[in-house]
Design an enzyme around this catalytic site. Structure first.
Site, PDB file in Angstrom:
ATOM      1  N   PHE A 104       0.855  -1.193   0.000  1.00  0.00           N
ATOM      2  CA  PHE A 104       0.000   0.000   0.000  1.00  0.00           C
ATOM      3  C   PHE A 104       0.887   1.239   0.000  1.00  0.00           C
ATOM      4  O   PHE A 104       1.879   1.307   0.750  1.00  0.00           O
ATOM      5  CB  PHE A 104      -0.871   0.028   1.273  1.00  0.00           C
ATOM      6  N   VAL A 105       0.533   2.191  -0.847  1.00  0.00           N
ATOM      7  CA  VAL A 105       1.292   3.447  -0.888  1.00  0.00           C
ATOM      8  C   VAL A 105       0.271   4.582  -0.925  1.00  0.00           C
ATOM      9  O   VAL A 105      -0.190   4.993  -1.985  1.00  0.00           O
ATOM     10  CB  VAL A 105       2.206   3.495  -2.136  1.00  0.00           C
ATOM     11  N   VAL A 106      -0.110   5.033   0.235  1.00  0.00           N
ATOM     12  CA  VAL A 106      -1.159   6.054   0.347  1.00  0.00           C
ATOM     13  C   VAL A 106      -0.574   7.286   1.035  1.00  0.00           C
ATOM     14  O   VAL A 106       0.160   7.155   2.025  1.00  0.00           O
ATOM     15  CB  VAL A 106      -2.363   5.493   1.143  1.00  0.00           C
ATOM     16  N   GLY A 107      -0.891   8.443   0.470  1.00  0.00           N
ATOM     17  CA  GLY A 107      -0.438   9.713   1.070  1.00  0.00           C
ATOM     18  C   GLY A 107       1.068   9.813   1.084  1.00  0.00           C
ATOM     19  O   GLY A 107       1.750   9.444   0.120  1.00  0.00           O
ATOM     20  N   ASP A 194       4.736  -3.934   4.118  1.00  0.00           N
ATOM     21  CA  ASP A 194       4.688  -2.489   4.346  1.00  0.00           C
ATOM     22  C   ASP A 194       5.725  -1.870   3.432  1.00  0.00           C
ATOM     23  O   ASP A 194       6.819  -2.428   3.255  1.00  0.00           O
ATOM     24  CB  ASP A 194       5.042  -2.174   5.811  1.00  0.00           C
ATOM     25  N   ASP A 196       7.395   0.885   3.828  1.00  0.00           N
ATOM     26  CA  ASP A 196       8.541   1.549   4.464  1.00  0.00           C
ATOM     27  C   ASP A 196       9.555   0.512   4.949  1.00  0.00           C
ATOM     28  O   ASP A 196       9.988   0.511   6.099  1.00  0.00           O
ATOM     29  CB  ASP A 196       8.093   2.486   5.603  1.00  0.00           C
ATOM     30  N   HIS A 216       8.023 -11.754  14.666  1.00  0.00           N
ATOM     31  CA  HIS A 216       8.306 -10.365  15.043  1.00  0.00           C
ATOM     32  C   HIS A 216       9.654 -10.343  15.762  1.00  0.00           C
ATOM     33  O   HIS A 216       9.844 -11.066  16.745  1.00  0.00           O
ATOM     34  CB  HIS A 216       7.180  -9.905  15.983  1.00  0.00           C
ATOM     35  N   GLU A 286      -2.132  -6.098  12.721  1.00  0.00           N
ATOM     36  CA  GLU A 286      -1.247  -7.092  13.333  1.00  0.00           C
ATOM     37  C   GLU A 286      -1.999  -7.918  14.384  1.00  0.00           C
ATOM     38  O   GLU A 286      -1.792  -9.124  14.502  1.00  0.00           O
ATOM     39  CB  GLU A 286      -0.048  -6.393  13.962  1.00  0.00           C
TER      40      GLU A 286
HETATM   41  N1  UDP Z   1       0.396   3.102   4.755  1.00  0.00           N
HETATM   42  C1  UDP Z   1       0.200   4.040   3.728  1.00  0.00           C
HETATM   43  N2  UDP Z   1      -0.232   5.281   4.067  1.00  0.00           N
HETATM   44  C2  UDP Z   1      -0.478   5.655   5.344  1.00  0.00           C
HETATM   45  C3  UDP Z   1      -0.264   4.714   6.361  1.00  0.00           C
HETATM   46  C4  UDP Z   1       0.176   3.454   6.035  1.00  0.00           C
HETATM   47  O1  UDP Z   1       0.415   3.756   2.558  1.00  0.00           O
HETATM   48  O2  UDP Z   1      -0.846   6.810   5.578  1.00  0.00           O
HETATM   49  C5  UDP Z   1       0.822   1.743   4.389  1.00  0.00           C
HETATM   50  C6  UDP Z   1       2.298   1.669   4.050  1.00  0.00           C
HETATM   51  O3  UDP Z   1       2.526   0.618   3.152  1.00  0.00           O
HETATM   52  C7  UDP Z   1       2.919   1.377   5.377  1.00  0.00           C
HETATM   53  C8  UDP Z   1       1.902   0.406   5.953  1.00  0.00           C
HETATM   54  O4  UDP Z   1       0.643   0.902   5.504  1.00  0.00           O
HETATM   55  O5  UDP Z   1       4.198   0.809   5.246  1.00  0.00           O
HETATM   56  C9  UDP Z   1       1.935   0.283   7.468  1.00  0.00           C
HETATM   57  O6  UDP Z   1       1.856   1.539   8.036  1.00  0.00           O
HETATM   58  P1  UDP Z   1       2.818   1.994   9.229  1.00  0.00           P
HETATM   59  O7  UDP Z   1       4.215   1.877   8.762  1.00  0.00           O
HETATM   60  O8  UDP Z   1       2.417   3.296   9.739  1.00  0.00           O
HETATM   61  O9  UDP Z   1       2.432   0.907  10.307  1.00  0.00           O
HETATM   62  P2  UDP Z   1       3.356   0.086  11.263  1.00  0.00           P
HETATM   63  O10 UDP Z   1       4.548  -0.372  10.475  1.00  0.00           O
HETATM   64  O11 UDP Z   1       3.702   1.038  12.337  1.00  0.00           O
HETATM   65  O12 UDP Z   1       2.463  -1.039  11.659  1.00  0.00           O
END
Ligand code: UDP
Length: 342
Positions: A104-107, A194, A196, A216, A286
């Site tokens: 997902f790549v949002v915002g 994810d 990131d 994890h 999760e």
């Molecule tokens: N994500 C996104 N836009 C957002 C928030 C999340 O695209 O505004 C997607 C993105 O791929 C990100 C994943 O959702 O890597 C998980 O979000 P985040 O890293 O905040 O969650 P965490 O790793 O803390 O569970």
């Protein structure tokens, strides 16, 4: 030796040397006995760990010996450089299949996409057919990369989701929908990650399985009672005391399309039911993924090599393969975040 055979009593100097020799032998056998005992201890603690036993209480030295290869239900625990992984790669080399990688790549998360894709092209299932499904609200944010034959980039528009809490509620249902309508017709396996995150070392066909989950890194080897399962009675993600095997991360999971679809559909229903009751689990998807994986145990468990970040709580691994930039940044003290380009 001849001296021992004849009965002449040894001189004073010889007696001292012999005593030293005897003491040295004694110390050596003590050391061997001690080391063997420790190895046996580590082995038995490994089987305890399968049942949620505590490895970290053993101290740092033994902790690095944590190398569980199989779960109690006989699913492999995958460490990329092990002989078992080598065998798995060899087995897969006789097959042809396609794998989808969904992100997902949002915002503002579009800032992570280029690094994610470039690193995947260096390390993810090299030599195999891969389709990158980028689920985004902004198609223009998807870079125009030239990929080698057999590797394709497919941006999929998912509408605007301005707020993270809302996205976390709908992500599983969007994933289920996209698998059903598109992905399952195009590939056999699908992995969800994810965005990131960054691939830093090879991730090969050893990761393939019907239903794949990743340990994890902060809870691998920790006792069951420390796992951050959802505890609220009202939640559909509730895990009762004593339930559970491992705590899995939502940063990377996958498997056959049908299995991942079933997981996404079930989790989205649980999330919806919670939302109707005005509740959302503490760790977002999760929590629901962990609930699901207790009822339907994964057939392949990836070690924390496949989802790692640097924090005082993470388990050291032989090779870091995927690093979560997002979680690593979250674990850092504020002043260190700028140095790591968080
Ligand atoms: N994500 C996104 N836009 C957002 C928030 C999340 O695209 O505004 C997607 C993105 O791929 C990100 C994943 O959702 O890597 C998980 O979000 P985040 O890293 O905040 O969650 P965490 O790793 O803390 O569970």
């Amino acid at each position: 030796m001849a001296r021992f055979l004849n009965s002449t009593p040894p001189s004073g100097l010889e007696r001292v040397t012999r005593r030293r020799l005897f003491l040295a032998c004694l110390a050596l056998s003590g050391l061997i006995y001690f080391l063997r005992g420790r190895r046996a201890g580590i082995k038995s603690t490994l089987s305890q760990a399968e049942a949620g036993g505590n490895l970290r209480e053993m101290g740092q030295e033994e902790e690095s010996a944590y190398f569980l290869n199989e779960t109690s239900w006989r699913a492999p625990v995958v460490w990329g450089d092990s002989d078992a992984s080598e065998r798995r790669r060899e087995e897969q080399s006789y097959r042809t299949f396609k794998t989808g990688l969904v992100a997902f790549v949002v915002g503002r998360y579009s800032q992570h996409l280029l690094r994610f894709l470039v690193s995947a092209e260096r390390h993810f299932l090299l030599g195999e057919s891969v389709v990158y499904y980028i689920l985004t609200d902004n198609l223009r944010a998807v870079p125009d990369l030239e990929l080698p034959e057999g590797r394709v980039l497919r941006p999929v528009h998912v509408g605007e989701m301005p707020e993270w809490r809302r996205l976390s509620r709908v992500r599983m249902s969007i994933l289920a929908e996209v698998i059903r309508d598109r992905i399952q017709r195009e590939v056999e396996y699908v992995f969800c990650m994810d965005v990131d995150q960054e691939f830093v070392n090879p991730v090969g066909t050893e990761i393939l399985g019907d239903l794949v989950a990743t340990l994890h890194p902060e809870f691998c080897g920790m006792p069951l009672y420390t796992f951050p399962y959802e505890k609220a009675e009202v939640s559909q993600a509730l895990v009762e005391e004593g339930e559970g095997d491992f705590y899995y991360t939502s940063e990377l999971y996958g498997g056959l399309c049908a299995e991942v679809y079933a997981m996404a559909v079930t989790c989205s229903h649980l999330i919806l039911q919670d939302a109707e009751a005005g509740f959302h689990a503490l760790h977002y998807e999760e929590s629901y993924v962990n609930r699901y994986l207790i009822n339907r145990r994964p057939t392949c468990v990836l070690s924390p090599e496949y989802s790692w970040w640097d924090s005082p709580r993470t388990l050291e691994v032989p090779v870091q393969r995927v690093v979560s930039v997002g979680r690593q940044c979250a674990a850092l003290e504020p002043q260190k975040r700028a140095d790591r380009r968080c």
